[in-house]
Design a protein around this motif. Structure first.
Motif, mmCIF file in Angstrom:
data_model
loop_
_atom_site.group_PDB
_atom_site.id
_atom_site.type_symbol
_atom_site.label_atom_id
_atom_site.label_comp_id
_atom_site.label_asym_id
_atom_site.label_seq_id
_atom_site.Cartn_x
_atom_site.Cartn_y
_atom_site.Cartn_z
ATOM 1 N N ALA A 49 24.690 -33.878 122.642
ATOM 2 C CA ALA A 49 23.556 -33.115 123.185
ATOM 3 C C ALA A 49 23.006 -33.822 124.419
ATOM 4 O O ALA A 49 22.769 -35.035 124.395
ATOM 5 N N THR A 50 22.784 -33.068 125.486
ATOM 6 C CA THR A 50 22.273 -33.651 126.727
ATOM 7 C C THR A 50 20.777 -33.385 126.916
ATOM 8 O O THR A 50 20.128 -34.015 127.743
ATOM 9 N N THR A 51 20.256 -32.419 126.160
ATOM 10 C CA THR A 51 18.815 -32.155 126.121
ATOM 11 C C THR A 51 18.413 -31.991 124.659
ATOM 12 O O THR A 51 19.122 -31.344 123.889
ATOM 13 N N VAL A 52 17.285 -32.598 124.283
ATOM 14 C CA VAL A 52 16.786 -32.437 122.910
ATOM 15 C C VAL A 52 15.419 -31.779 122.976
ATOM 16 O O VAL A 52 14.480 -32.298 123.578
ATOM 17 N N ASN A 53 15.344 -30.609 122.371
ATOM 18 C CA ASN A 53 14.145 -29.783 122.404
ATOM 19 C C ASN A 53 13.295 -30.092 121.170
ATOM 20 O O ASN A 53 13.779 -30.011 120.038
ATOM 21 N N ILE A 54 12.034 -30.434 121.400
ATOM 22 C CA ILE A 54 11.116 -30.809 120.322
ATOM 23 C C ILE A 54 10.044 -29.721 120.212
ATOM 24 O O ILE A 54 8.930 -29.865 120.733
ATOM 25 N N PRO A 55 10.371 -28.606 119.550
ATOM 26 C CA PRO A 55 9.436 -27.470 119.534
ATOM 27 C C PRO A 55 8.257 -27.671 118.577
ATOM 28 O O PRO A 55 8.424 -28.123 117.447
ATOM 29 N N ASP A 56 7.082 -27.294 119.074
ATOM 30 C CA ASP A 56 5.930 -27.130 118.191
ATOM 31 C C ASP A 56 5.917 -25.640 117.870
ATOM 32 O O ASP A 56 5.107 -24.884 118.393
ATOM 33 N N THR A 57 6.841 -25.252 117.012
ATOM 34 C CA THR A 57 7.155 -23.845 116.772
ATOM 35 C C THR A 57 5.966 -23.033 116.290
ATOM 36 O O THR A 57 5.831 -21.847 116.624
ATOM 37 N N THR A 58 5.098 -23.642 115.508
ATOM 38 C CA THR A 58 3.960 -22.916 114.951
ATOM 39 C C THR A 58 2.663 -23.183 115.704
ATOM 40 O O THR A 58 1.598 -22.721 115.298
ATOM 41 N N GLY A 59 2.737 -23.940 116.793
ATOM 42 C CA GLY A 59 1.540 -24.262 117.562
ATOM 43 C C GLY A 59 0.541 -25.097 116.786
ATOM 44 O O GLY A 59 -0.661 -25.025 117.021
ATOM 45 N N TYR A 60 1.049 -25.932 115.886
ATOM 46 C CA TYR A 60 0.188 -26.687 114.959
ATOM 47 C C TYR A 60 -0.407 -27.958 115.561
ATOM 48 O O TYR A 60 -1.545 -28.324 115.282
ATOM 49 N N CYS A 61 0.357 -28.640 116.384
ATOM 50 C CA CYS A 61 -0.024 -29.984 116.833
ATOM 51 C C CYS A 61 -1.254 -29.988 117.747
ATOM 52 O O CYS A 61 -1.483 -29.070 118.532
ATOM 53 N N LEU A 62 -2.006 -31.086 117.652
ATOM 54 C CA LEU A 62 -3.008 -31.418 118.649
ATOM 55 C C LEU A 62 -2.296 -32.154 119.779
ATOM 56 O O LEU A 62 -1.246 -32.773 119.557
ATOM 57 N N TRP A 104 30.390 -28.201 118.021
ATOM 58 C CA TRP A 104 30.983 -26.891 118.334
ATOM 59 C C TRP A 104 30.638 -26.483 119.764
ATOM 60 O O TRP A 104 31.506 -26.018 120.508
ATOM 61 N N ALA A 105 29.384 -26.632 120.138
ATOM 62 C CA ALA A 105 28.952 -26.225 121.474
ATOM 63 C C ALA A 105 29.631 -27.039 122.565
ATOM 64 O O ALA A 105 29.953 -26.512 123.642
ATOM 65 N N ARG A 106 29.850 -28.324 122.306
ATOM 66 C CA ARG A 106 30.499 -29.179 123.301
ATOM 67 C C ARG A 106 31.944 -28.770 123.575
ATOM 68 O O ARG A 106 32.525 -29.166 124.583
ATOM 69 N N ASN A 107 32.528 -27.951 122.696
ATOM 70 C CA ASN A 107 33.878 -27.441 122.956
ATOM 71 C C ASN A 107 33.895 -26.472 124.140
ATOM 72 O O ASN A 107 34.956 -26.209 124.713
ATOM 73 N N PHE A 108 32.715 -25.951 124.487
ATOM 74 C CA PHE A 108 32.636 -24.925 125.532
ATOM 75 C C PHE A 108 31.927 -25.386 126.800
ATOM 76 O O PHE A 108 32.163 -24.833 127.870
ATOM 77 N N THR A 109 31.039 -26.343 126.698
ATOM 78 C CA THR A 109 30.294 -26.815 127.864
ATOM 79 C C THR A 109 29.800 -28.230 127.627
ATOM 80 O O THR A 109 29.593 -28.636 126.480
ATOM 81 N N ASP A 110 29.614 -28.973 128.712
ATOM 82 C CA ASP A 110 29.069 -30.328 128.574
ATOM 83 C C ASP A 110 27.547 -30.330 128.713
ATOM 84 O O ASP A 110 26.922 -31.387 128.705
ATOM 85 N N ASP A 111 26.948 -29.123 128.857
ATOM 86 C CA ASP A 111 25.494 -29.007 128.920
ATOM 87 C C ASP A 111 25.016 -28.323 127.633
ATOM 88 O O ASP A 111 25.010 -27.092 127.522
ATOM 89 N N VAL A 112 24.647 -29.145 126.656
ATOM 90 C CA VAL A 112 24.244 -28.632 125.348
ATOM 91 C C VAL A 112 22.822 -29.087 125.041
ATOM 92 O O VAL A 112 22.511 -30.274 125.137
ATOM 93 N N GLU A 113 21.981 -28.115 124.719
ATOM 94 C CA GLU A 113 20.617 -28.435 124.313
ATOM 95 C C GLU A 113 20.467 -28.181 122.817
ATOM 96 O O GLU A 113 20.861 -27.119 122.316
ATOM 97 N N PHE A 114 19.906 -29.146 122.117
ATOM 98 C CA PHE A 114 19.665 -29.011 120.673
ATOM 99 C C PHE A 114 18.184 -28.819 120.417
ATOM 100 O O PHE A 114 17.359 -29.562 120.943
ATOM 101 N N TYR A 115 17.834 -27.808 119.607
ATOM 102 C CA TYR A 115 16.434 -27.626 119.236
ATOM 103 C C TYR A 115 16.231 -28.000 117.764
ATOM 104 O O TYR A 115 16.997 -27.600 116.894
#
Length: 389
Positions: free
Chosen positions: A164-177, A129-140
């Motif tokens: 997707a041209t950027t893939v976001n790998i969130p440590d959403t809960t701040g859990y990781c070492l 869906w996002a690529r229908n509007f822009t070629d710069d799409v980031e997925f989280y």
């Protein structure tokens, strides 16, 4: 694209603004966005347009005023979200849509009451869906920090294939070492067949005080974008601090990684954000705190006065801070006292300083900090005729 360039994705205006009491109006957001562009950030996450008319207007106005940085708008994996984000970004010279969905089993089962297969389909669909509007799409991949690596790799590969041209790998809960987060990024680098078609991004939260460490571990492992905020503002305990990651990369030249950020603007923009968002910076905050370049221990003061490099790895001027401070307390020594007296225009020999030091300690034991007016009174009472004209 140089492989050692780290893209700085600033989310002060989106994630940072989610701090209670830090709500900004459109005028304030535009002003800060222009300063972020001047700072040299690569991507500005301007807001979450579907969330409110005010946020939509802010993204729209920032898109019209910022010309160099990429302007990003957040959305959920919902078609209407993405359409509204695209509309808000219509004037942006470099628009980016940031869309995604939770991928951990915690989110899949408890938040979505869904399955891994259904989430994978929704992930691919939102990127399409996002690529229908822009070629710069980031997925989280929300809560990637607690997502099984094999499944995460499968999702990342699928969304890159979908555009997707950027893939976001969130440590959403701040859990990781840091080791765990770095290993997760390395796993994706080694197990996603099309990973070379996208930039891996680190989005780390500070619940355990590890956001900056995790982001640095991520770029060492191969990520090339860091999502961060001025002063580390953000949900709960905050996000990765922009000023910290920038200066870590600048100091550790052996990493051969760099950003486009103008470090001399770090303290000025820190103060601007603190004032605009009505959120004071803690005094011991790295790089931009009031005490970041202050010395009060006698041992530290003596070493610093002999050679600043003994206790300072950063020149305060390098980050736009005021000059280093010698703060006089009961822990201070004779060398610091002599230094401050000299700054006030007095010339005392060692015996004079020894005598004055006893008076100084009496004052210091009563006061938290000995000020210039205390020193002037002390020095004038002791030997006023030694004052330099």
């Amino acid at each position: 694209m140089a492989d050692n360039k780290i893209f700085i994705f600033d989310t002060t205006l989106r994630d940072g603004e989610q701090v209670p009491g830090c709500k900004l109006n459109t005028t304030e957001k535009v002003a800060l966005a222009l300063e972020l562009e001047r700072l040299g950030v690569d991507i500005i996450e301007a807001g979450f347009p579907i969330s409110s008319p005010g946020d939509y207007e802010s993204v729209n106005q920032i898109s019209q005023n910022v010309r160099e940085a990429t302007i990003c708008a957040l959305s959920r994996a919902v078609k209407k979200d993405i359409e509204v984000a695209a509309q808000a970004l219509k004037y942006a010279k470099r628009p980016r849509i940031h869309t995604g969905i939770g991928t951990s089993d915690f989110h899949i089962k408890s938040k979505f009451n869904s399955t891994r297969e259904e989430i994978l389909e929704r992930a691919v669909q939102c990127v399409a869906w996002a690529r229908n509007f822009t070629d710069d799409v980031e997925f989280y991949a929300e809560d990637a920090g607690r997502t099984d690596n094999e499944y995460l790799a499968k999702v990342v590969e699928a969304v890159i294939a979908a555009g997707a041209t950027t893939v976001n790998i969130p440590d959403t809960t701040g859990y990781c070492l840091p080791g765990q987060y770095g290993e997760k990024i390395a796993f994706l680098k080694n197990n996603v067949s099309n990973i070379d078609k996208a930039v891996i991004s680190c989005h780390c939260h500070n619940d355990l005080g590890l956001a900056t460490a995790n982001s640095i571990a991520g770029v060492i492992a191969g990520a090339r974008q860091i999502e961060c905020t001025i002063n580390g503002l953000g949900e709960r305990a905050g996000n990765t601090s922009l000023e910290e990651v920038v200066m870590i990369l600048k100091q550790h030249k052996h990493l051969d990684l760099h950003t486009n950020v103008n470090a001399q603007l770090l303290n000025p923009i820190s103060r601007l954000v603190a004032d605009t968002m009505r959120m004071p910076v803690q005094p011991n905050k790295a790089i931009v705190g009031a005490n970041a370049f202050s010395h009060s221990s006698g041992i530290h003061q003596d070493g610093f006065l002999k050679d600043a490099l003994t206790y300072e790895i950063i020149n305060p001027e390098e980050v736009g801070a005021e000059q280093s401070k010698i703060v006089l307390t009961a822990r201070s020594g004779r060398s610091a006292l002599a230094y401050r007296l000299q700054k006030l225009g007095f010339q005392f020999n060692r015996n004079d300083v020894d005598a004055l030091y006893q008076s100084f300690l009496q004052v210091a034991d009563v006061k938290k900090e000995v000020k210039d007016e205390d020193l002037l009174q002390m020095a004038n009472e002791y030997q006023p005729q030694t004052e330099v004209a």
